[in-house]
Write a protein that holds these residues in place. Structure first.
Motif, PDB file in Angstrom:
ATOM      1  N   SER B  57       0.832  -1.206   0.000  1.00  0.00           N
ATOM      2  CA  SER B  57       0.000   0.000   0.000  1.00  0.00           C
ATOM      3  C   SER B  57       0.870   1.263   0.000  1.00  0.00           C
ATOM      4  O   SER B  57       0.494   2.276  -0.572  1.00  0.00           O
ATOM      5  CB  SER B  57      -0.926   0.005   1.215  1.00  0.00           C
ATOM      6  OG  SER B  57      -0.167  -0.052   2.398  1.00  0.00           O
ATOM      7  N   THR B  89      -1.903 -10.081  -5.952  1.00  0.00           N
ATOM      8  CA  THR B  89      -1.788  -9.670  -4.558  1.00  0.00           C
ATOM      9  C   THR B  89      -2.552  -8.375  -4.292  1.00  0.00           C
ATOM     10  O   THR B  89      -3.245  -8.241  -3.280  1.00  0.00           O
ATOM     11  CB  THR B  89      -0.299  -9.470  -4.175  1.00  0.00           C
ATOM     12  OG1 THR B  89       0.434 -10.589  -4.653  1.00  0.00           O
ATOM     13  CG2 THR B  89      -0.129  -9.323  -2.690  1.00  0.00           C
ATOM     14  N   VAL B  91      -5.180  -7.177  -5.749  1.00  0.00           N
ATOM     15  CA  VAL B  91      -6.627  -7.389  -5.704  1.00  0.00           C
ATOM     16  C   VAL B  91      -7.010  -8.188  -4.459  1.00  0.00           C
ATOM     17  O   VAL B  91      -7.978  -7.860  -3.767  1.00  0.00           O
ATOM     18  CB  VAL B  91      -7.106  -8.112  -6.986  1.00  0.00           C
ATOM     19  CG1 VAL B  91      -8.571  -8.511  -6.864  1.00  0.00           C
ATOM     20  CG2 VAL B  91      -6.907  -7.207  -8.188  1.00  0.00           C
ATOM     21  N   GLU B  92      -6.236  -9.221  -4.151  1.00  0.00           N
ATOM     22  CA  GLU B  92      -6.540 -10.054  -2.990  1.00  0.00           C
ATOM     23  C   GLU B  92      -6.463  -9.267  -1.681  1.00  0.00           C
ATOM     24  O   GLU B  92      -7.218  -9.517  -0.751  1.00  0.00           O
ATOM     25  CB  GLU B  92      -5.613 -11.264  -2.945  1.00  0.00           C
ATOM     26  CG  GLU B  92      -6.031 -12.368  -3.910  1.00  0.00           C
ATOM     27  CD  GLU B  92      -5.161 -13.604  -3.821  1.00  0.00           C
ATOM     28  OE1 GLU B  92      -5.492 -14.591  -4.469  1.00  0.00           O
ATOM     29  OE2 GLU B  92      -4.138 -13.562  -3.108  1.00  0.00           O
ATOM     30  N   LEU B  93      -5.527  -8.331  -1.634  1.00  0.00           N
ATOM     31  CA  LEU B  93      -5.388  -7.518  -0.425  1.00  0.00           C
ATOM     32  C   LEU B  93      -6.386  -6.363  -0.404  1.00  0.00           C
ATOM     33  O   LEU B  93      -6.467  -5.614   0.562  1.00  0.00           O
ATOM     34  CB  LEU B  93      -3.969  -6.948  -0.306  1.00  0.00           C
ATOM     35  CG  LEU B  93      -2.860  -7.955  -0.011  1.00  0.00           C
ATOM     36  CD1 LEU B  93      -1.520  -7.237   0.073  1.00  0.00           C
ATOM     37  CD2 LEU B  93      -3.138  -8.679   1.305  1.00  0.00           C
ATOM     38  N   GLY B  94      -7.108  -6.205  -1.512  1.00  0.00           N
ATOM     39  CA  GLY B  94      -8.091  -5.129  -1.578  1.00  0.00           C
ATOM     40  C   GLY B  94      -7.455  -3.761  -1.732  1.00  0.00           C
ATOM     41  O   GLY B  94      -8.079  -2.742  -1.459  1.00  0.00           O
ATOM     42  N   LEU B  95      -6.176  -3.750  -2.194  1.00  0.00           N
ATOM     43  CA  LEU B  95      -5.521  -2.454  -2.400  1.00  0.00           C
ATOM     44  C   LEU B  95      -5.941  -1.898  -3.747  1.00  0.00           C
ATOM     45  O   LEU B  95      -6.013  -2.618  -4.742  1.00  0.00           O
ATOM     46  CB  LEU B  95      -4.001  -2.610  -2.391  1.00  0.00           C
ATOM     47  CG  LEU B  95      -3.384  -3.024  -1.066  1.00  0.00           C
ATOM     48  CD1 LEU B  95      -1.891  -3.206  -1.223  1.00  0.00           C
ATOM     49  CD2 LEU B  95      -3.683  -1.980  -0.007  1.00  0.00           C
ATOM     50  N   SER B  96      -6.210  -0.619  -3.781  1.00  0.00           N
ATOM     51  CA  SER B  96      -6.588  -0.001  -5.037  1.00  0.00           C
ATOM     52  C   SER B  96      -5.509   1.010  -5.412  1.00  0.00           C
ATOM     53  O   SER B  96      -4.936   1.679  -4.563  1.00  0.00           O
ATOM     54  CB  SER B  96      -7.933   0.694  -4.870  1.00  0.00           C
ATOM     55  OG  SER B  96      -7.974   1.846  -5.649  1.00  0.00           O
TER      56      SER B  96
END
Lengths: 131, 131
Positions: B57, B89, B91-96
């Motif tokens: 992030s 990773t 997308v899986e971590l929900g980072l945009s």
């Protein structure tokens, strides 16, 4: 992170060396560059060394080898971005980069690369770029 | 070697990130890029992250900030060369990556950059490149 990325820009490959080159990395870079030249039918290779604070005889030899190898494969190599301090050290130590072509920066290097490729193809490269 | 070289290719700046980005290096890269955009009147910035095995992030935020800063200065930013594992990773971590533009590689990135610059200048960029 022990691979140096090779970027394809038009007919040329662009490599920016930012890490100290030890034996294994240098060998892997040589292999990687020659493979990419063949894969992409590259006509030119540009190696940026502006991040290198020191170029010793080992790195000089590696750069020379890469240039010789790519030439056999039909691609010219130009080294760009050498720091003034590196140039001073090279001359003071009596190290020669042999027949390695150098240019001040990427833009000047691209022009040099264009004329080198031109010389070897009889002008076909520039005509294609101008299309 | 704690500076990341910024290469000028035509109207664009090309940056290949090959080292782990810690706070100070990220800040220095931001400053360095914005200075170079102003100095060279750059219209586009391309950041290659093909050497990065991980984008967390922090790096995502830094890339987003750089894009926002260059946009204010009149240059579009495109991030290229993301590895499949990195995309997974993220997308899986929900980072945009927010509004950050990405492209597969330098060539596709150059096209995207061309159309982004076009959209902001009304076609003047492509006409200039075609000259």
């Amino acid at each position: 992170m022990e691979t140096i990325p090779i970027l394809k820009v038009g007919d040329c490959l662009l490599i920016s060396i930012q890490v100290d080159m030890h034996d294994r990395l240098a060998m892997s870079l040589q292999n990687h560059i020659t493979e990419q030249v063949v894969k992409h039918h590259a006509r030119g290779v540009m190696i940026d060394i502006s991040a290198l604070e020191m170029v010793d005889s080992f790195i000089g030899r590696v750069l020379g080898s890469i240039a010789a190898m790519t030439r056999v494969l039909g691609a010219e190599t130009v080294v760009v971005g050498m720091r003034p301090a590196v140039a001073i050290t090279l001359v003071e130590l009596g190290l020669s980069l042999g027949t390695l072509r150098t240019a001040l920066n990427v833009e000047v290097g691209m022009e040099l690369l264009g004329s080198l490729i031109d010389a070897s193809t009889g002008g076909a490269f520039r005509e294609r770029q101008a299309d």
